[in-house]
Write a protein that holds these residues in place. Sequence first.
Motif, short mmCIF file in Angstrom:
data_model
loop_
_atom_site.label_atom_id
_atom_site.label_comp_id
_atom_site.label_asym_id
_atom_site.label_seq_id
_atom_site.Cartn_x
_atom_site.Cartn_y
_atom_site.Cartn_z
N LEU A 18 1.69 15.68 -12.75
CA LEU A 18 0.57 16.46 -13.42
C LEU A 18 0.21 18.06 -12.78
CD1 LEU A 18 -2.24 13.57 -13.10
CD2 LEU A 18 -0.96 14.10 -15.36
N ALA A 19 0.67 18.03 -11.86
CA ALA A 19 0.60 19.28 -11.12
C ALA A 19 1.56 20.17 -11.87
CB ALA A 19 0.74 19.33 -9.53
N VAL A 20 2.63 19.66 -12.16
CA VAL A 20 3.94 20.58 -12.67
C VAL A 20 3.39 20.79 -14.22
CG1 VAL A 20 6.22 20.40 -13.70
CG2 VAL A 20 5.77 19.66 -11.34
N VAL A 57 0.99 -1.22 -0.01
CA VAL A 57 0.05 -0.05 0.04
C VAL A 57 0.79 1.20 -0.04
CG1 VAL A 57 -1.79 1.14 1.20
CG2 VAL A 57 -1.70 -1.35 0.79
N PHE A 58 1.93 1.10 0.83
CA PHE A 58 2.82 2.24 0.83
C PHE A 58 3.30 2.59 -0.62
CE2 PHE A 58 7.22 4.11 1.48
CZ PHE A 58 6.91 5.25 2.00
N LEU A 59 4.02 1.49 -1.37
CA LEU A 59 4.51 1.80 -2.59
C LEU A 59 3.52 2.35 -3.51
CD1 LEU A 59 6.49 -1.48 -3.03
CD2 LEU A 59 7.22 0.84 -2.69
N LEU A 60 2.21 1.83 -3.39
CA LEU A 60 1.31 2.56 -4.48
C LEU A 60 0.89 3.99 -4.04
CD1 LEU A 60 -1.72 -0.11 -4.53
CD2 LEU A 60 -0.34 0.46 -6.19
N LEU A 61 0.66 4.18 -2.66
CA LEU A 61 0.68 5.61 -2.30
C LEU A 61 1.78 6.56 -2.85
CD1 LEU A 61 -0.50 5.44 1.49
CD2 LEU A 61 -1.85 5.92 -0.85
N VAL A 62 2.90 6.22 -2.63
CA VAL A 62 4.09 6.98 -3.10
C VAL A 62 4.18 7.00 -4.77
CG1 VAL A 62 6.80 6.90 -3.40
CG2 VAL A 62 5.61 6.30 -1.24
N THR A 63 4.02 5.98 -5.38
CA THR A 63 3.70 5.95 -6.87
C THR A 63 2.64 7.07 -7.34
OG1 THR A 63 4.63 3.83 -6.96
CG2 THR A 63 3.51 4.63 -9.05
N SER A 64 1.44 6.90 -6.47
CA SER A 64 0.39 7.76 -7.12
C SER A 64 0.75 9.31 -6.75
CB SER A 64 -0.72 7.59 -6.37
OG SER A 64 -0.78 7.50 -5.13
N GLU A 65 1.48 9.47 -5.87
CA GLU A 65 1.88 10.92 -5.19
C GLU A 65 2.78 11.50 -6.48
OE1 GLU A 65 1.06 14.19 -2.97
OE2 GLU A 65 -0.02 12.03 -3.25
N VAL A 66 3.55 10.58 -6.72
CA VAL A 66 4.61 11.15 -7.87
C VAL A 66 3.95 11.52 -9.12
CG1 VAL A 66 6.48 10.41 -9.21
CG2 VAL A 66 6.63 9.76 -6.88
N GLY A 115 -2.86 19.84 -4.39
CA GLY A 115 -3.66 19.54 -3.14
C GLY A 115 -4.80 18.76 -3.38
N LEU A 116 -5.68 19.41 -4.08
CA LEU A 116 -6.95 18.65 -4.39
C LEU A 116 -6.65 17.48 -5.28
CD1 LEU A 116 -8.84 21.64 -5.82
CD2 LEU A 116 -9.26 20.72 -3.47
N LEU A 117 -5.78 17.29 -5.88
CA LEU A 117 -5.74 15.89 -6.71
C LEU A 117 -5.12 14.88 -6.05
CD1 LEU A 117 -6.06 14.50 -9.67
CD2 LEU A 117 -3.74 15.26 -10.15
N SER A 118 -4.25 15.42 -5.13
CA SER A 118 -3.53 14.46 -3.97
C SER A 118 -4.67 13.89 -3.11
CB SER A 118 -2.51 15.07 -3.14
OG SER A 118 -1.26 15.55 -3.95
N LEU A 119 -5.74 14.66 -2.54
CA LEU A 119 -6.74 14.31 -1.75
C LEU A 119 -7.34 13.30 -2.56
CD1 LEU A 119 -8.28 14.75 0.85
CD2 LEU A 119 -9.74 16.28 -0.24
N PHE A 120 -7.76 13.61 -3.69
CA PHE A 120 -8.57 12.62 -4.62
C PHE A 120 -7.80 11.42 -5.00
CE2 PHE A 120 -9.85 10.96 -8.70
CZ PHE A 120 -11.05 10.64 -8.61
N VAL A 121 -6.72 11.17 -5.17
CA VAL A 121 -6.03 10.05 -5.77
C VAL A 121 -5.67 9.31 -4.46
CG1 VAL A 121 -3.82 9.47 -6.33
CG2 VAL A 121 -5.18 11.25 -7.60
N GLN A 122 -5.27 9.93 -3.25
CA GLN A 122 -4.91 9.18 -2.20
C GLN A 122 -6.12 8.51 -1.45
OE1 GLN A 122 -2.06 8.39 -1.62
NE2 GLN A 122 -0.63 10.19 -2.04
#
Length: 341
Positions: A24-26, A10-19, A40-47
Amino acid sequence: MPDLCKVRAVFLLLVTSEVLVLLLAVVQAKSGWIDWNYFGLLSLFVQWTTLTSAALICLLRKRLARMSVARATFSIVALVLLDVLAFSLFADNVLHPQEGIAVWHGVAKKLLLALLIILMVLRYFYLQHQWQQQREAEMQAHLTALQARIQPHFLFNSMNTIASLIASNPDQAEEAVLDLSELFRASLRTGDQLIPLSRELDLCHRYLAIEALRLGDRLRVEWDVEPGLENQAIPPLTLQPLVENAIYHGIQPLKEGGKVRIEVRPRGDFVYLLVQNPKPAQTNSQHRGNRIALSNTQSRLRALFGEPAVLKHSQHNDIYTVTLRLPRLNANTRKPPTQRI
């Protein structure tokens, strides 16, 4: 099936999704390096989507494991897409209200992106599973080869000792033959990856009985084995070669002989096995033989247990010590731990 019940996965999935969110934010930023509001909004949604999807897959893992690969893949994709759809509608209606076709256009883009990510992640887990199966097959072949290389170590001196006893003491010669046959039976039993510690200790006793016939009073043995470790799992012919190494490179070169000390003790989640012997003046051939024996044992431990198993050697006050650390594992499980994500 990916084991999303494990924290590491789960941690690897969270890290990968956050990257991915960061990238996308860049890309989304119209000025500066990054659009922080979008991030911030996309991180909340994705996590939240990642965590809830992982929890659902974890709860349904046993049922999914009974399906075919195609049906399990379709079920996971459908489950995650439904989760993404629910959060997309929530986000668009509550966090960022929109009307008309714009809502469904944004939802469709999120579903398409989620579908591509799901397929890539499942493909990764499938390739990892294939690699794990290949690694286990190679490990078994490697263990068999290493085990076969151990066989000649205790053959020639034992046969010479038995030959010398046949005329003078046939009963001892017969007992030595039985001990030698048990040692060879263990070395030929290549199907066992793990055996109980009690069986390995019995092999050591038989080996030491043969060497005691050859060395006599020059060989002294001290045992210090903690009770209750009879079923501790250990690879076959792991401790016996270390004891053999101690005799050949520690006792045999000394005219007066010496003492071999064997200690087995639990400590936390590990079991420690120590083999100690006096340290004589060492020749190059002795050093090379010692290095090969330790290298073979270390290779077998690394193949079976990975990093938790450790083999090290040290010298203090002319006493040479080999320390073996094994994870606590009952031999009745018949399967060593494997490194999986």
